[in-house]
Design a protein around this motif. Structure first.
Motif, PDB file in Angstrom:
ATOM      1  N   ASP A  73      68.041   2.320  10.110  1.00 36.75           N
ATOM      2  CA  ASP A  73      69.116   1.624   9.422  1.00 36.75           C
ATOM      3  C   ASP A  73      69.053   2.051   7.879  1.00 36.75           C
ATOM      4  O   ASP A  73      68.977   1.049   7.198  1.00 36.75           O
ATOM      5  CB  ASP A  73      69.417   0.273   9.903  1.00 36.75           C
ATOM      6  N   ASP A  74      69.058   3.333   7.476  1.00 35.32           N
ATOM      7  CA  ASP A  74      68.627   3.593   6.226  1.00 35.32           C
ATOM      8  C   ASP A  74      69.078   5.062   5.978  1.00 35.32           C
ATOM      9  O   ASP A  74      69.211   5.970   6.878  1.00 35.32           O
ATOM     10  CB  ASP A  74      67.087   3.762   6.222  1.00 35.32           C
ATOM     11  N   ARG A 114      60.626  -1.328   5.130  1.00 36.02           N
ATOM     12  CA  ARG A 114      61.858  -1.471   5.117  1.00 36.02           C
ATOM     13  C   ARG A 114      62.315  -2.999   5.041  1.00 36.02           C
ATOM     14  O   ARG A 114      61.741  -3.954   5.749  1.00 36.02           O
ATOM     15  CB  ARG A 114      62.385  -1.059   6.358  1.00 36.02           C
ATOM     16  N   PRO A 152      69.167  -4.347   5.247  1.00 31.51           N
ATOM     17  CA  PRO A 152      69.920  -4.309   4.365  1.00 31.51           C
ATOM     18  C   PRO A 152      70.815  -5.526   3.689  1.00 31.51           C
ATOM     19  O   PRO A 152      70.698  -6.041   2.471  1.00 31.51           O
ATOM     20  CB  PRO A 152      70.957  -3.274   4.607  1.00 31.51           C
ATOM     21  N   ARG A 200      68.647  -7.426   1.418  1.00 29.58           N
ATOM     22  CA  ARG A 200      67.903  -6.964   0.033  1.00 29.58           C
ATOM     23  C   ARG A 200      68.290  -7.499  -1.279  1.00 29.58           C
ATOM     24  O   ARG A 200      69.134  -8.023  -1.426  1.00 29.58           O
ATOM     25  CB  ARG A 200      68.315  -5.411  -0.184  1.00 29.58           C
TER      26      ARG A 200
END
Lengths: 154, 154
Positions: free
Chosen positions: A25-26, A93, A96, A99
């Motif tokens: 997912d990046d 990681r 999201p 973050r």
């Protein structure tokens, strides 16, 4: 999310699905990972190789039942630096949605603390030049971009 | 020196004195190594740690009875890249008197070949930005300086 309640621990096989999801997912990760159900065997093989090696640790950041971050730490003995051990951080990681809240910093600080416990003299990592924000993140944590990171894909 | 007669093999404990000498006989190496007789125990400890680890190989370049080069190759399983293994090269050094004759290139090509045999998808290394000639050397061998190499001394 309360940063004080985030716990770091070694990953279990049950965590692997979520770990691969986070890695995929990046922007860069989506091009090189293959997240699907069931997970490709190559991920399971790597997990077992890491898990059975005392010099490799796959670490997850947990908040309640959620895994919100991951990193891998490899401890290596070298002849250089008078036979010094180094810790190498890879595959960092954060989810999201979490973050910018300090989880990544806490995770790297945890790795630095772990490296000291393992008597390493150096913590090292490479970061893609296409991630300028990551370079800034690591510099704030004390890392110096003293080296070129060279890669040769086979 | 005849390049065709240079042999690469795993280092033995009897080679360690010469290896440390080679690492210390260098602008940057002289500041961080401690070559003396007898060798400090930290070097012997590192040698034994490397020697007993199937994922670490200390390789010497031999010409007749002389050791004219050294490198260390570490094989690491990662979750990233679909559970791919990488080879990391570190501590590369050629005897000053033998430089510019192709020994270094042959040594790195040997490591790349070894990485393929170990089914690695990537060979990586970092090189100090104070060694611009080393960057050029690795680029000629196909390496891309796609990453920043960050270090944190503990």
């Amino acid at each position: 999310m309360n940063l004080n309640q985030v716990i770091f621990r070694e990953a279990k096989i049950q965590d692997l699905d979520r770990i691969v999801y986070l890695l995929s997912d990046d922007v860069l990760g989506s091009k090189r990972e293959n997240y699907k159900q069931p997970l490709p065997d190559t991920y399971l093989d790597a997990f077992h190789s890491i898990n059975s090696d005392p010099n490799n640790e796959l670490i997850v950041a947990c908040y309640g039942n959620d895994i919100i971050g991951v990193q891998q730490i490899t401890f290596t003995p070298f002849i250089t630096y008078q036979g010094g051990w180094r810790a190498t951080i890879e595959g960092v990681r954060t989810a999201p949605i979490e973050r910018g809240k300090g989880v990544g910093s806490e995770m790297i600080k945890w790795a630095i603390h772990r490296a000291k416990k393992r008597r390493c003299h150096l913590v090292q990592l490479t970061t893609d030049k296409n991630r300028p924000e990551a370079l800034h993140f690591y510099e704030k944590l004390g890392f110096k971009p003293s080296h070129e990171g060279l890669k040769l894909h086979l």
